[in-house]
Design an enzyme around this catalytic site. Structure first.
Site, PDB file in Angstrom:
ATOM      1  N   CYS A 353       6.424   9.155  -0.383  1.00 21.64           N
ATOM      2  CA  CYS A 353       5.134   9.412  -0.511  1.00 21.64           C
ATOM      3  C   CYS A 353       4.649  10.868  -0.138  1.00 21.64           C
ATOM      4  O   CYS A 353       3.916  11.662  -1.026  1.00 21.64           O
ATOM      5  CB  CYS A 353       3.976   8.766   0.201  1.00 21.64           C
ATOM      6  SG  CYS A 353       4.673   8.189   1.953  1.00 21.64           S
ATOM      7  N   ARG A 382      17.184   4.742   5.715  1.00 27.25           N
ATOM      8  CA  ARG A 382      16.582   4.557   6.830  1.00 27.25           C
ATOM      9  C   ARG A 382      17.555   4.282   8.029  1.00 27.25           C
ATOM     10  O   ARG A 382      18.634   3.450   7.455  1.00 27.25           O
ATOM     11  CB  ARG A 382      15.484   3.538   6.629  1.00 27.25           C
ATOM     12  CG  ARG A 382      14.368   3.901   5.539  1.00 27.25           C
ATOM     13  CD  ARG A 382      13.354   2.851   5.298  1.00 27.25           C
ATOM     14  NE  ARG A 382      12.336   3.389   4.405  1.00 27.25           N
ATOM     15  CZ  ARG A 382      11.186   2.555   4.054  1.00 27.25           C
ATOM     16  NH1 ARG A 382      10.954   1.300   4.487  1.00 27.25           N
ATOM     17  NH2 ARG A 382      10.563   3.170   3.218  1.00 27.25           N
ATOM     18  N   GLN A 400      13.712   2.786  -4.096  1.00 28.92           N
ATOM     19  CA  GLN A 400      12.269   2.325  -3.992  1.00 28.92           C
ATOM     20  C   GLN A 400      11.794   2.415  -5.580  1.00 28.92           C
ATOM     21  O   GLN A 400      11.932   3.471  -6.062  1.00 28.92           O
ATOM     22  CB  GLN A 400      11.406   2.770  -3.286  1.00 28.92           C
ATOM     23  CG  GLN A 400      11.718   2.417  -1.858  1.00 28.92           C
ATOM     24  CD  GLN A 400      10.452   2.996  -0.671  1.00 28.92           C
ATOM     25  OE1 GLN A 400      10.233   4.178  -0.696  1.00 28.92           O
ATOM     26  NE2 GLN A 400      10.129   2.042  -0.131  1.00 28.92           N
ATOM     27  N   ASP A 402       9.057   3.247  -6.725  1.00 20.34           N
ATOM     28  CA  ASP A 402       7.585   3.785  -5.662  1.00 20.34           C
ATOM     29  C   ASP A 402       6.726   4.347  -6.662  1.00 20.34           C
ATOM     30  O   ASP A 402       6.828   5.456  -7.359  1.00 20.34           O
ATOM     31  CB  ASP A 402       8.224   4.701  -4.656  1.00 20.34           C
ATOM     32  CG  ASP A 402       7.292   4.719  -3.574  1.00 20.34           C
ATOM     33  OD1 ASP A 402       6.467   3.966  -3.457  1.00 20.34           O
ATOM     34  OD2 ASP A 402       7.787   5.570  -2.477  1.00 20.34           O
ATOM     35  N   HIS A 404       2.569   6.207  -6.395  1.00 20.69           N
ATOM     36  CA  HIS A 404       1.534   6.570  -5.466  1.00 20.69           C
ATOM     37  C   HIS A 404       0.173   6.818  -6.716  1.00 20.69           C
ATOM     38  O   HIS A 404       0.487   7.657  -7.715  1.00 20.69           O
ATOM     39  CB  HIS A 404       1.747   7.818  -4.903  1.00 20.69           C
ATOM     40  CG  HIS A 404       2.540   7.294  -3.696  1.00 20.69           C
ATOM     41  ND1 HIS A 404       4.102   7.495  -3.742  1.00 20.69           N
ATOM     42  CD2 HIS A 404       2.593   6.828  -2.574  1.00 20.69           C
ATOM     43  CE1 HIS A 404       4.883   7.005  -2.813  1.00 20.69           C
ATOM     44  NE2 HIS A 404       3.719   6.475  -1.979  1.00 20.69           N
ATOM     45  N   LYS A 485      -2.748  -3.155   3.959  1.00 26.15           N
ATOM     46  CA  LYS A 485      -1.913  -3.465   2.741  1.00 26.15           C
ATOM     47  C   LYS A 485      -2.093  -4.996   2.198  1.00 26.15           C
ATOM     48  O   LYS A 485      -2.360  -5.868   3.003  1.00 26.15           O
ATOM     49  CB  LYS A 485      -0.337  -3.285   2.943  1.00 26.15           C
ATOM     50  CG  LYS A 485       0.354  -3.881   3.950  1.00 26.15           C
ATOM     51  CD  LYS A 485       1.930  -3.529   4.026  1.00 26.15           C
ATOM     52  CE  LYS A 485       2.629  -4.530   4.955  1.00 26.15           C
ATOM     53  NZ  LYS A 485       3.968  -4.073   5.180  1.00 26.15           N
ATOM     54  N   HIS A 531      -0.533   3.460  -2.299  1.00 23.13           N
ATOM     55  CA  HIS A 531       0.894   3.109  -2.222  1.00 23.13           C
ATOM     56  C   HIS A 531       1.273   2.093  -2.785  1.00 23.13           C
ATOM     57  O   HIS A 531       0.600   0.870  -2.421  1.00 23.13           O
ATOM     58  CB  HIS A 531       1.487   3.113  -0.652  1.00 23.13           C
ATOM     59  CG  HIS A 531       0.988   4.675   0.105  1.00 23.13           C
ATOM     60  ND1 HIS A 531       1.929   5.410   0.318  1.00 23.13           N
ATOM     61  CD2 HIS A 531      -0.169   5.039   0.477  1.00 23.13           C
ATOM     62  CE1 HIS A 531       1.406   6.426   1.196  1.00 23.13           C
ATOM     63  NE2 HIS A 531      -0.029   5.976   1.227  1.00 23.13           N
TER      64      HIS A 531
END
Length: 658
Positions: A353, A382, A400, A402, A404, A485, A531
């Site tokens: 992000c 991670r 991911q 991912d 946004h 979320k 997100h």
């Protein structure tokens, strides 16, 4: 003898009853064999608890969540007693109930063996049959220390203000709350058989434990710290009936068959080589096909929904994560910094992000561009502790899917609604259909932004979630530090729940990055940021689908959609021509031209869980046809070649399971 008035609460029903002074909860619910404890004024109590004037008492059934925890906690005590009867030198750690079972930690001279576990389980059965009574005693700090002087770990718990007095680490404050010991008493003589420091409550007797089994043992650091001694942990499970225990063990056996790590090896899909490191997987050719097909379909669906693809690097200067707040809130989950330039720390990125924010901010933005939907298959890293790394489902490096989304506040509700609908429909396309939603709200100890902003964001998400008509479960305090979320929870083929997609509403990162767009009136305005990760990670979603389908992927995802099996060597060229035609239609078809007999080729194909076997012999060659053999063993003969290819194409395009 005087009377007392109590209120018995059963769900929404209230019953007022007058009983004699000294009446226990056991007497209050006499004859109700499934009641194993009581809740009095919101607190769980043993059935031996003496009810008082005006108290509200609720029965606790053994099959309820609280009842199962009590059952399993009591069984953990029986296991600890059995261990100390067999291994008198064993020192006690903690023994809480956990999901579907319990464990207890012990300090022993050597690790437990499978034979030891069998002996412990047999001793537990003896203790169960003795019908020992669980009896609660309130003790002082000094009394507890004197009674448990030979148990160093219990003494340490007593000394930890705010978390001692319980073998499951419950909140019992030494000096301000009650410290309790539970005695296991002989039912005939009242003689003490065993005791433990514990908050309780417990079952009335060991005989009221219906069914249990020990599962395995493992090493575990005392209180979860690598600085502390390594103890030996024994895991077990306990259930309200033998039938439920049997069903649970059958479920575990089925889950073991479906374990993605096992199937990944058997089907040659992926591996996690020691030379690379724990939590870092490599995908083999067949696994690579499945992953590519998953990604290609997702990419196409995202493009249809107006997403734009971006790419970002794997590492960045630490300053970026100072701006985002991740170095303040997420540093423990990040790999240590690298000094690539003098005096400048670089980090492997744990999320995408912050970089997407820089793409948004690379030039001026107009309200006419919004909503702007940026999407990336972004690999992140991670630092997961070795004890929690688990195949592809808990990895250290993963990709991911991912996205946004940047929009105006006026667009926010509609964008969230369309995003959640898109997410659910795409998951259904991959074969997951049983969902519920979870709403994670602010952690009061870990958040940025004002209460008003959080309240608005949370309420917006709640309304969007409710529109889907799915069960909505609260998750208090479960939000990320920057916003609430919605999580999509999906059940697989054997009823396990997996967290899939997350949609997070964020008013805070746009503020921290000073993101702006030009409004219709020419003013500078702050976008709202959403997100959204649909799979969570591709690796984890791959593992979930692998276990959901038990390796038998639908034809559109299967690495080999059909395998040609010749009855004899003379039929190999015929099937190779069939395969070539099928590949021109985009199908993944191979031919087994090995020297194995036909029946062995069929068995090999079944082991590989292939959707179709295409068989051909003399009659098929003469007729210009093939025979289909399906996963269930059924067969369809004499299908003309072109018709057979069209049939395969339709099954793949319709994404159906065969």
């Amino acid at each position: 003898m005087s009377d007392v008035r109590v209120i018995i609460q059963r769900d929404s029903e209230r019953e007022e009853r007058v009983v004699t002074t000294g009446t226990t909860a056991a007497e209050l619910f006499a004859g109700e064999r499934t009641v194993i404890a009581a809740r009095v004024a919101g607190e769980l109590k043993d059935l031996a608890y003496v009810v008082g004037e005006g108290e509200q008492v609720e029965p606790v059934e053994i099959s309820s969540e609280d009842g199962l925890n009590i059952l399993r906690h009591s069984t953990a005590h029986v296991m600890a007693q059995a261990v100390q009867e067999l291994f008198p030198e064993a020192k006690l750690g903690i023994g809480p109930p956990v999901k579907d079972g319990f464990y207890y930690d012990f300090d022993v001279e050597r690790p437990f063996t499978p034979e030891d576990l069998k002996a412990v389980e047999k001793k537990m059965q003896e203790i169960q049959k003795r019908g020992q009574r669980f009896s609660r005693r309130v003790v002082s700090d000094e009394e507890a220390r004197a009674e448990l002087s030979g148990e160093p770990y219990k003494l340490e718990l007593i000394g930890i203000k705010g978390s001692a007095g319980s073998d499951d680490g419950a909140d019992v404050e030494v000096g301000s709350g009650e410290l309790t010991i539970y005695d296991n008493l002989d039912p005939k003589t009242g003689e003490l058989c065993w005791k433990d420091l514990c908050r309780g409550p417990h079952l009335p007797t060991t005989r009221t434990i219906p069914a249990f089994k020990l599962m395995r043992n493992a090493g575990a650091y005392w209180r979860g710290s690598e600085k502390n001694p390594m103890l030996q942990r024994i895991y077990g499970t306990a259930w309200p009936s033998k039938e439920e225990l049997k069903a649970h063990l059958e479920f575990l056996a089925e889950a073991e068959k479906r374990d993605h790590r096992k199937l990944g090896s058997e089907l040659d899909l992926f591996s996690i080589p020691d030379q690379i490191g724990s939590g870092l997987a490599v995908f083999h050719p067949k696994g690579g096909i499945i992953r590519r097909v998953m990604e290609d379909y997702s990419r196409r669906r995202h493009e249809e929904e107006g997403y734009e693809f971006v790419y970002t690097p794997h590492a960045t200067k630490g300053k970026l994560f100072e701006t985002s707040g991740h170095l303040d809130w997420y540093a423990d989950g990040m790999y240590p910094p690298m000094q690539l330039d003098e005096g400048v720390d670089y980090y492997l990125k744990p999320m995408n992000c912050p970089m997407h924010n820089l793409i948004f901010d690379a030039r001026g933005r107009s309200y006419r561009e919004l909503p702007l939907r940026l999407f990336e298959f972004g690999t992140v890293y991670r630092y997961e502790k070795s004890g929690v790394v688990h195949g592809l489902t808990r990895a250290r490096g993963f990709t991911q899917d991912d996205a946004h989304i940047y929009c105006t506040k006026e667009q926010m509700a509609d964008e969230l609604d369309s995003t959640l609908t898109f997410v659910l429909n795409l998951l259904r396309d991959y074969g997951l259909t049983d969902f519920y939603l979870e709403l994670s709200t602010k952690d009061p100890e870990k958040f940025v932004g004002s209460d008003e902003v959080w309240e608005e964001a949370t309420e917006t998400l709640r309304k969007v979630a409710e529109k889907q008509g799915l069960p909505l479960v609260p998750d208090p305090g479960g939000a990320a530090f920057y916003g609430p979320k919605i999580s999509v929870q999906a059940k697989d083929a054997i009823g396990r729940t997996w967290q899939m997609s997350t949609i997070q509403l964020d008013f805070n990162l746009p503020e921290r990055f000073d993101l702006e767009f030009t409004g219709p009136d020419g003013s500078k305005q702050r976008p709202v940021m959403i997100h959204r990760a649909l799979f969570g990670s591709i690796e984890r979603f791959f593992a979930v689908l692998l276990e959901h389908y038990a390796g038998a992927f639908p034809a559109w995802l299967a690495p080999v959609q059909a395998l040609g099996i010749p009855i004899g060597d003379a039929h190999v060229p015929y099937l190779q021509e069939f395969a070539a035609k099928a590949r021109k239609r985009g199908l993944r078809v191979e031919v087994d031209s090995s020297s194995d007999r036909m029946q062995k080729k069929i068995r090999n194909a079944q082991k590989q869980k292939l959707p179709f076997m295409v068989i051909a012999g003399d009659e098929d060659m003469a007729a210009g046809s093939v025979s289909f053999r399906y996963r269930d063993g059924s067969q369809e003969n004499g299908i003309p070649i072109e018709e057979a290819i069209e049939k395969l194409v339709k099954v793949v395009e319709d994404r159906v399971q065969v």
